[in-house]
Write an enzyme that holds these catalytic residues in place. Structure first.
Site, PDB file in Angstrom:
ATOM      1  N   GLY A 286       0.778  -1.244   0.000  1.00 49.98           N
ATOM      2  CA  GLY A 286       0.000   0.000   0.000  1.00 49.98           C
ATOM      3  C   GLY A 286       0.804   1.287   0.000  1.00 49.98           C
TER       4      GLY A 286
ATOM      5  CG  ASP B 278      -1.116   1.959   3.282  1.00 47.55           C
ATOM      6  OD1 ASP B 278      -0.792   1.583   4.429  1.00 47.55           O
ATOM      7  OD2 ASP B 278      -1.706   1.210   2.472  1.00 47.55           O
TER       8      ASP B 278
ATOM      9  CG  ASP C  26      -7.604   0.892  10.605  1.00 51.51           C
ATOM     10  OD1 ASP C  26      -8.314   1.516  11.404  1.00 51.51           O
ATOM     11  OD2 ASP C  26      -8.041  -0.075   9.946  1.00 51.51           O
TER      12      ASP C  26
ATOM     13  CB  VAL D  88      -9.426   4.988   1.876  1.00 53.34           C
ATOM     14  CG1 VAL D  88     -10.265   5.824   2.826  1.00 53.34           C
ATOM     15  CG2 VAL D  88      -8.136   4.537   2.555  1.00 53.34           C
TER      16      VAL D  88
ATOM     17  CG  ASP E  83      -5.162  -3.498  -2.184  1.00 61.00           C
ATOM     18  OD1 ASP E  83      -4.846  -3.027  -1.064  1.00 61.00           O
ATOM     19  OD2 ASP E  83      -5.342  -4.716  -2.370  1.00 61.00           O
TER      20      ASP E  83
HETATM   21  P1  5GP Z   1      -3.235  -1.295  11.062  1.00 60.64           P
HETATM   22  O1  5GP Z   1      -2.230  -2.346  11.426  1.00 60.64           O
HETATM   23  O2  5GP Z   1      -2.901   0.108  11.507  1.00 60.64           O
HETATM   24  O3  5GP Z   1      -4.649  -1.680  11.408  1.00 60.64           O
HETATM   25  O4  5GP Z   1      -3.361  -1.367   9.525  1.00 60.64           O
HETATM   26  C1  5GP Z   1      -2.638  -0.682   8.707  1.00 60.64           C
HETATM   27  C2  5GP Z   1      -2.617  -1.382   7.374  1.00 60.64           C
HETATM   28  O5  5GP Z   1      -3.888  -1.884   6.963  1.00 60.64           O
HETATM   29  C3  5GP Z   1      -2.236  -0.339   6.373  1.00 60.64           C
HETATM   30  O6  5GP Z   1      -0.853  -0.427   6.154  1.00 60.64           O
HETATM   31  C4  5GP Z   1      -3.031  -0.719   5.162  1.00 60.64           C
HETATM   32  O7  5GP Z   1      -2.246  -1.543   4.351  1.00 60.64           O
HETATM   33  C5  5GP Z   1      -4.203  -1.530   5.654  1.00 60.64           C
HETATM   34  N1  5GP Z   1      -5.437  -0.708   5.659  1.00 60.64           N
HETATM   35  C6  5GP Z   1      -6.040  -0.167   6.741  1.00 60.64           C
HETATM   36  N2  5GP Z   1      -7.128   0.525   6.395  1.00 60.64           N
HETATM   37  C7  5GP Z   1      -7.212   0.431   5.052  1.00 60.64           C
HETATM   38  C8  5GP Z   1      -8.139   0.969   4.092  1.00 60.64           C
HETATM   39  O8  5GP Z   1      -9.096   1.684   4.393  1.00 60.64           O
HETATM   40  N3  5GP Z   1      -7.874   0.680   2.791  1.00 60.64           N
HETATM   41  C9  5GP Z   1      -6.822  -0.099   2.391  1.00 60.64           C
HETATM   42  N4  5GP Z   1      -6.676  -0.325   1.081  1.00 60.64           N
HETATM   43  N5  5GP Z   1      -5.937  -0.628   3.279  1.00 60.64           N
HETATM   44  C10 5GP Z   1      -6.144  -0.362   4.591  1.00 60.64           C
HETATM   45 MG    MG Z   2      -0.066  -1.691   4.689  1.00 59.09          MG
END
Ligand code: 5GP
Ligand code: MG
Length: 179
Positions: A42, A100, A103, A153, A159
Site C-alpha cells: 500500500g 499508507d 488504522d 479507502v 487497494d
Molecule cells: P493497522 O495495522 O494500523 O490496522 O493497519 C494498517 C494497514 O492496513 C495499512 O498499512 C493498510 O495496508 C491496511 N489498511 C487499513 N485501512 C485500510 C483501508 O481503508 N484501505 C486499504 N486499502 N488498506 C487499509
Molecule cells: Mg499496509
C-alpha cells in the site's frame, strides 16, 4: 460504482505529499544514512512520490507486512519476517518507517517494537493517512499527511483486492462493493 466519495483530491494529495517531503527534508537533511522502510504494497506509490522530492540521498528497503491480507478488516495478526541482511543494516541507523494508513496501529507498533532488537539509531514514522478511530495500539506519527474518517479507502497505492491502487485520488470504497 467503485467509490462512494472522493475524500482527498489529486491536487490535495500532491500538496500534502510536498509538505511531508519538506518536513522530512528539514528534519533529516543533516542526518547521515537515513534508511527508509516502505511497507508494501500500500505505501509503495506514496513512498515513491515522497522520497523523490527529498534533497538528500536515502537508502530504501521494502517490507511486506500487513494485518489486512486483502480483506477490509484487520486480522489482528502481524507477520514480521525481516531478511537477515536488512536486520544487520539497521544497527545505528536513523530509520523512517513509511506506511499508507495508521488504522488499528498494530502494523506500525509491531514493527517499531520488533526493530528495537536490531538497535537502530532512531525510529520515526511517516504515514499518508490516519483513520479517526480509537487505535488498538498508539504510536507517535512523526510525519502525517491527512486524517480520514473510518471508511475503507482506495487510491494512491491503496487497494481493494489488488485493484484501484492507480486512482490518482483517495476515495471511500462504495459500501456495495463490500456486498
Ligand atoms: P493497522 O495495522 O494500523 O490496522 O493497519 C494498517 C494497514 O492496513 C495499512 O498499512 C493498510 O495496508 C491496511 N489498511 C487499513 N485501512 C485500510 C483501508 O481503508 N484501505 C486499504 N486499502 N488498506 C487499509
Ligand atoms: Mg499496509
Amino acid at each position: 460504482m467503485i467509490y462512494d466519495r472522493i475524500l482527498i483530491t489529486a491536487e490535495q494529495l500532491d500538496a500534502g505529499i510536498e509538505t511531508l517531503a519538506q518536513q522530512i527534508d528539514s528534519a533529516h537533511r543533516q542526518t547521515e544514512g537515513l534508511l527508509a522502510l516502505v511497507l508494501l504494497e500500500g505505501a509503495r506509490i506514496f513512498a515513491d512520490r515522497l522520497l523523490s522530492r527529498l534533497s538528500f540521498p536515502v537508502e530504501t528497503e521494502y517490507l511486506k507486512i500487513s494485518s489486512y491480507r486483502g480483506g477490509v478488516k484487520s486480522t489482528g495478526q502481524v507477520e514480521l519476517n525481516l531478511p537477515a541482511a536488512l536486520c544487520e543494516k539497521i544497527q545505528g541507523r536513523p530509520v523512517l518507517i513509511i506506511d499508507d494508513i495508521y488504522d488499528t496501529g498494530l502494523t506500525l507498533y509491531s514493527l517499531a517494537e520488533h526493530l528495537r532488537q536490531y538497535k537502530p539509531g532512531s525510529v520515526k514514522t511517516c504515514v499518508l493517512l490516519e483513520k479517526q478511530v480509537p487505535h488498538q495500539k498508539n504510536i507517535a506519527i512523526d510525519f502525517l499527511g491527512f486524517s480520514v474518517e473510518d471508511v475503507f479507502v482506495i487510491g494512491c497505492g491503496m487497494d481493494y483486492q489488488g485493484q484501484y491502487r492507480e486512482l490518482p485520488f483517495v476515495a471511500a470504497l462504495h459500501p456495495k462493493q463490500l456486498g
